[in-house]
Each structure stands twice: as structure tokens, then as C-alpha cells.
Design a protein around this motif. Structure first.
Motif, PDB file in Angstrom:
ATOM      1  N   ASP A 311       9.690   1.555   8.854  1.00 22.93           N
ATOM      2  CA  ASP A 311       9.142   0.355   8.851  1.00 22.93           C
ATOM      3  C   ASP A 311       9.198  -0.039   7.102  1.00 22.93           C
ATOM      4  N   SER A 314       8.165  -4.949   5.127  1.00 22.64           N
ATOM      5  CA  SER A 314       7.380  -5.753   4.268  1.00 22.64           C
ATOM      6  C   SER A 314       8.039  -5.887   2.738  1.00 22.64           C
ATOM      7  N   THR A 381       5.415  -0.970   1.694  1.00 28.17           N
ATOM      8  CA  THR A 381       4.531  -2.445   1.951  1.00 28.17           C
ATOM      9  C   THR A 381       4.870  -2.898   0.440  1.00 28.17           C
ATOM     10  N   SER A 382       4.473  -4.098   0.099  1.00 27.14           N
ATOM     11  CA  SER A 382       4.442  -4.916  -0.986  1.00 27.14           C
ATOM     12  C   SER A 382       3.112  -5.564  -1.219  1.00 27.14           C
ATOM     13  N   GLN A 386       1.763 -10.294   1.086  1.00 31.88           N
ATOM     14  CA  GLN A 386       1.576  -9.845   2.438  1.00 31.88           C
ATOM     15  C   GLN A 386       1.151 -11.043   3.200  1.00 31.88           C
ATOM     16  N   GLN A 397      -5.933  -4.259   3.998  1.00 31.35           N
ATOM     17  CA  GLN A 397      -5.032  -4.535   4.928  1.00 31.35           C
ATOM     18  C   GLN A 397      -3.932  -3.411   5.183  1.00 31.35           C
ATOM     19  N   PHE A 398      -3.446  -3.141   3.976  1.00 32.14           N
ATOM     20  CA  PHE A 398      -2.448  -2.299   4.028  1.00 32.14           C
ATOM     21  C   PHE A 398      -2.851  -0.837   4.584  1.00 32.14           C
ATOM     22  N   ALA A 402      -1.322   0.822   7.930  1.00 35.30           N
ATOM     23  CA  ALA A 402      -0.633   2.283   7.698  1.00 35.30           C
ATOM     24  C   ALA A 402      -1.412   3.268   8.604  1.00 35.30           C
ATOM     25  N   TRP A 405      -0.262   2.791  12.129  1.00 36.40           N
ATOM     26  CA  TRP A 405       1.175   2.979  12.215  1.00 36.40           C
ATOM     27  C   TRP A 405       1.439   4.388  12.155  1.00 36.40           C
ATOM     28  N   LEU A 450       5.002   1.936  -2.190  1.00 32.40           N
ATOM     29  CA  LEU A 450       4.312   0.737  -2.590  1.00 32.40           C
ATOM     30  C   LEU A 450       4.744   0.101  -3.822  1.00 32.40           C
TER      31      LEU A 450
END
Length: 623
Positions: A311, A314, A381-382, A386, A397-398, A402, A405, A450
């Protein structure tokens, strides 16, 4: 849109407050009173379901315990209007943010509610509005959406390298005028040593570079036939490959053949000299020995990684790479870090626009083609964006996404790890969540990315660079301690701090400015005209700043003739320091002036300008 919006929203909110929220999210459209309200405000003939979904988002806010002052604020006509316009693309993000904050102050919401965070609240609202939209697709829309997801999975799996029919062939890259020499002299020699070859005597241009580069990387070797016939564009493809790729790959892949007194790039291996009879005899002998020593073997391959274990969507641009010039050293560093069991975390630091995210996207593309080189999980993720373009102030949120997931994939594999959660030991504190996620990540050889960490780092004088969010800090700290052969890659404007005890397993790299040569290739491949010396001098005059050079290439292409000399028309902006983005802002100022001069005043001064900055790369007109 008119005042009926406010009226219908007020009735919805009144019902929520008076009846303690008797609506059920997802069923607003079936409520009798909802249908009456839509009819009352003459909304029944409107095909848009914006208000249905808006109402369901309000219901979710009510269920989440949001104060009535905030619900009433979302019922204001002006608020509904700007959210509607933003959702349908009529407002860009900066304009929407400004208008939303202006309304917050106008209706004194920030004074009525303590610890009110406008960015957090609108992010919460839009997240649940988006959820309402997704949950209310028609059957046909849902089928199309699922099909698109499946296509995306197939594309990502298809990008993982398969054994190519070209891998054991030699690609002959020559100008069409040298085709007779190739067929008369070169091909029979290759037949003698039993080497397969691939010829393609098309007329190449810089637009062919992406496909040409992939062919060069796939084939066993590429023989570049240098002569006076090789065109400037054909040379630029080779120069671009040299600038893009690692030196060892360039030396391994490209074999320069010199047919006459022509200059061969210094960064290539020693040329095979065919300018006279004596040198030709030596060159053929040398080529035969080289081919005999290099046994033809299939490249090292890894088993494909299931798409459900990847994934990276993002990341900026969805993880899709663009051309990346001048970063061979950093790409090699990432290769080494992935194979180095002692390196658990690597952090690339640079100011905005220096290509941190572009570097990661390019390296991920290389990894994808190698089936991720043994990785068992790939997750990214970034923190710069978001869902709404907001810079986040919390990693909640991350962390939650995560955890979900990694836990879902552990459960699907029937994990028997002692870390497997039960319904009674779900972590609640940020520190527990960070530790739990670190254990899940380190359970497999995982590649965790990240991107854009700086919003969650201390930016003041004290503890500069320390991760502020406790769950995220614990995650990075624990991965620095133990990562089971995996790697955590971080990009940020600030170096990591507060992890001195784990420094032996953390590598920090400052992403320096582009070289003048790399900047020259960016300009050249954008279609800018001028000598190599003039292009490199211009790159230096713009501080070798990656973003500035990319913007400059677009601006120059928009000018008649695409001449490098026109860069002198760009204002200097002496009042702005280099640290505050002087060079990219110079080009943006020039673009705004150009837009106004061309009658596009509505785009000047806003991020709509970005469309015009990127158009030259997407749709080139004829010179």
C-alpha cells in the motif's frame, strides 16, 4: 445555490439537537421528514445527492458528540456553499482554507469553543462526507469502483519484473545512417559469438526517453554507435541515462562504439575504437573476450509480492515516479540500506522542492520491478497530505489505519504470534499503540515509508527535530532498536532528534541541491533550447534548486522558441532570501505575470497556476 440550503440544513440540525439524533447515518434519504424537507425547499428535482450526503455527515458529527454550536455552524449557507464548491473542484485548497477560516472567525466559533482546531474539524467533516459518498454508490458505481481497484492491483503486480525476452539480448542503438555498418560489420560478429541482439533503427527523440530507458535497463547490454551521424536528440537519450542511473549500472549496460573522430561521454567506459584498421582489430578482440567472460544468466529474481501486502497510494503522486536526474548517489544509498541489516531507519532531509518524495517514488519503482527484493510488507504514508491537502498535527489517523492494515494481514495469514490481539488487550494509549505497531511491522521484513514528517516534529529552538506525536515517536524508536531486516524510510525538512540511543541503527542524509549537469538534463528534456554551457550556467544562477529548475523548464517551454536566454527575463526578487524559497518564487512570479499578460488573470496568484506550470510536460505543442 440559494438560501434554501441554509433552511434545509437548519431543519436537519434542529431535528438532531431536539430529538437527540434519531436519524441513522446512511438512511437519511429514506426518512419521511427528509423527503418532506427536500420537497419544501424545491430540491426534489435536483439530480445531485450532495445534500443527502451532507446530512449524513452532520448525523455522524452529532453521533460523535460534536457541540451544537459546531453543528449550527455547518448549517450556515456560506459554509455549505464553500464546502460544496470545494468538493466539486470550484475552489482550490488554499482558497477553501482561507474562506473556511474566515467564516470560523466571522461566526466566532473559535471563541465559543475552547481548544477549537479548524483544520482538524474540517478534516473530520470531509472524511465522513467522503465515507457517506462511498457507502451510497449505486450498484453500478460500486461495480466500476471495485473493477478500478482490481485493475490497480493488476497494474502494480504487472510492474513487478518478469523474466523478459530481451534480458539476454544486446540492444544496438545507432542512427539510421549507420545501419549499413551495423548490418555489415557488427551483426555477423555477434552471430559468431552466439549473442542475440535487438535492433531498432527508428528516429528517436527526447519524448521516447522513458521507453528507451526501460529497454536499455532490460537488455543485457546496449551498444551505442557513436558517429557524426548520431543526432543531438539521440545523444541526449544517452546523456539522460548517464545522469539518471547509478555509475555502476551505466558502466555495465552501455558499450560505446566509436566509428569516427567524435566525442564520447567521459562517464562511459573506454570506447571500442573502429576509426582505423588497427584499432578495429583490437576492438573486436576486446569485445569477444568481454562477451566470453560474461555468461548469459537470467537476472536475480524474487517471487512476486501479493498486491494486498503493498500500500503506497498515500504517497505524493500515488507513488508513481517521474524522471529523476542527479540522484544516483542517493539511490545507491537506499539500495545499500535495504541490504544492510544494521541500518533500521534512514532519514532524508531537505527543504521543500528538493526532490525527497520524488527520490522515494523512483526507488520504489526500482524495487517494484525487482518484486520488492524480498520485502514481505510495503506500507507508506505521507503526513503532508492525508485526504484534504492539510498538514496534519497528529499521527492518530496513520497509527490507527496502519494498525488495522497490519493486523488484517496478520489475521489472514493465521498469525500465531504472541503479539496477536484479543478483544480485551486492544492498545488505548498512544505509547501502547506505537509499540504494538512496531511489533507488527518488525514481525516481517517490512518496508515502511513515512513521507513529509516535519509537521509532527518540533520546529522551535528546543528539541528541534524531535517527533512530537508520542505514538509515532515510539514507533520510530522501536523500529530503530529492532527491525528484522526491514527498513523505515523517512523524509523531512528536519533531521531526526531525540533518538540518540538508537543512533547506531539510524542513518541521516542531507539531500543536497541538484548538480548543474542534472539540472541541464531537466531543462533539455523539457524542450529548452541552448548550449550545454548556457543551460548549466542558468541552473547555477537559480541556486541548483530542484523545484526552481523544474518550474523554470516549464516557464521556458511556454515562451516562444523555448530559448534558455529568456531565463534572464525572470525577476530577481532581492527582498526574498534563498532560505525562504527565493529561486522557485522567482519563477512563480514570472509565471503569474505571463498568465496576466495572456489574459488568464483568474489563474494568476492562485494554485491554478500549477496547471499551466505542468501543461508543457503533458501536452507539448510543436516548436
Amino acid at each position: 445555490m440559494s438560501a434554501f440550503l441554509e433552511g434545509i440544513a437548519v431543519e436537519i440540525i434542529g431535528s438532531l439537537i431536539d430529538k437527540a439524533g434519531t436519524f441513522v447515518a446512511g438512511q437519511a434519504g429514506n426518512r419521511i421528514d427528509w423527503k418532506v424537507w427536500k420537497n419544501k425547499y424545491k430540491f426534489t428535482d435536483n439530480e445531485s445527492d450532495f445534500l443527502d450526503r451532507y446530512a449524513e455527515a452532520l448525523i455522524t458529527l452529532n453521533e460523535a458528540g460534536k457541540p451544537k454550536e459546531l453543528l449550527q455552524f455547518y448549517g450556515r449557507e456560506h459554509v455549505i456553499q464553500i464546502i460544496h464548491d470545494y468538493w466539486y473542484g470550484e475552489l482550490d485548497t488554499p482558497t477553501f482554507e482561507k474562506k473556511f477560516n474566515d467564516l470560523i472567525h466571522w461566526f466566532t466559533i473559535d471563541k465559543q469553543l475552547t481548544d477549537f482546531n479548524a483544520a482538524k474539524e474540517i478534516f473530520f467533516f470531509l472524511t465522513h462526507y467522503r465515507k457517506a459518498v462511498n457507502e451510497n454508490r449505486t450498484a453500478g458505481e460500486t461495480e466500476v469502483y471495485q473493477l478500478l481497484l482490481e485493475i490497480l492491483k493488476e497494474v502494480r503486480q504487472g510492474n513487478q519484473r518478469k523474466t523478459s525476452e530481451l534480458y539476454d539480448q544486446v540492444f544496438i542503438y545507432a542512427n539510421r545512417s549507420d545501419q549499413a555498418w551495423v548490418e555489415r560489420e557488427l551483426l555477423p560478429r555477434l552471430d559468431e559469438v552466439g549473442s542475440k541482439y535487438h535492433t531498432d533503427f527508428r528516429v528517436y527523440s527526447t519524448d521516447d526517453f522513458p521507453n528507451w530507458k526501460e529497454k536499455v535497463k532490460t537488455c543485457r547490454n546496449t551498444i551505442v554507435v557513436y558517429s557524426q551521424n548520431l543526432s543531438e536528440d539521440e545523444r541526449r537519450l544517452v546523456d539522460g541515462f548517464i545522469s539518471l542511473e547509478r555509475p555502476e549500472l551505466v558502466a555495465d549496460k552501455l558499450l560505446p562504439f566509436k566509428l569516427d573522430d567524435v566525442q564520447v561521454p567521459e562517464k562511459l567506459r573506454e570506447a571500442y575504437d573502429f576509426t582505423n584498421t588497427a584499432s578495429s582489430t583490437a576492438a573486436w578482440r576486446r569485445l569477444g573476450v568481454s562477451f566470453a567472460r560474461k555468461a548469459v544468466e537470467a537476472p536475480i529474481t524474487y517471487p512476486p509480492l501479493d498486491a494486498k501486502l503493498i500500500d503506497i497510494t498515500s504517497l505524493p503522486n500515488g507513488g508513481i515516479p517521474g524522471l529523476l536526474f542527479g540522484r544516483q548517489t542517493e539511490l545507491a544509498l537506499l539500495d545499500k540500506a535495504w541490504e544492510d541489516s544494521n541500518c533500521h531507519v534512514i532519514c532524508f532531509t531537505a527543504q521543500g522542492g528538493q526532490g525527497k518524495s520524488a527520490l522515494i517514488n523512483r526507488w520504489l519503482d526500482d524495487m517494484c520491478k525487482d518484486n520488492y527484493r524480498g520485502a514481505e510488507r510495503v506500507f507508506a504514508t505521507s503526513f503532508c497530505s492525508q485526504g484534504t491537502g492539510e498538514r496534519v498535527t497528529s499521527a492518530d489517523q496513520f497509527i490507527n489505519a496502519a494498525l488495522k492494515w497490519f493486523e488484517e494481514r496478520a489475521a489472514s495469514e493465521g498469525s500465531t504470534s504472541s503479539d496477536t490481539l484479543t478483544t480485551t488487550d486492544t492498545p488505548t494509549s498512544p505509547w501502547e499503540k506505537g509499540k504494538r505497531l512496531a511489533r507488527l511491522v518488525a514481525e516481517h521484513r517490512c518496508l515502511l515509508i513515512l513521507d513529509g514528517l516535519e509537521p509532527l516534529q518540533e520546529g522551535g529552538v528546543v528539541d528541534t527535530g524531535k517527533i512530537k506525536d508520542p505514538a509515532l515517536f515510539v514507533l520510530v524508536r522501536e523500529l530503530a532498536r529492532r527491525n528484522n531486516g526491514g527498513l523505515c524510510i523517512i523524509t523531512s525538512r528536519l533531521p531526526l532528534a531525540g533518538l540518540e540511543r538508537q543512533a547506531a541503527h539510524i542513518q541521516q542524509e542531507n539531500l543536497e541541491h541538484l548538480s548543474s549537469e542534472a539540472g541541464k538534463h531537466i531543462l533539455r528534456f523539457a524542450g529548452v533550447r541552448g548550449s550545454d554551457e548556457a543551460l548549466e550556467a542558468t541552473v547555477s544562477s537559480f541556486g541548483n534548486h530542484a523545484l526552481a529548475i523544474n518550474l523554470l523548464s516549464a516557464w521556458l517551454y511556454a515562451q516562444p522558441g523555448h530559448k534558455i536566454e529568456d531565463a534572464k527575463l525572470i525577476p530577481d526578487l532581492p527582498e526574498i532570501s534563498v532560505e525562504k524559497g527565493k529561486h522557485p518564487r522567482r519563477v512563480i512570479a514570472a509565471f503569474e505575470r505571463w498568465l496576466i499578460e495572456n489574459g488568464k488573470t483568474e489563474a494568476a496568484g492562485s494554485c491554478n497556476c500549477w496547471v499551466y506550470l505542468t501543461v508543457p510536460f503533458l501536452k507539448k505543442s510543436s516548436p
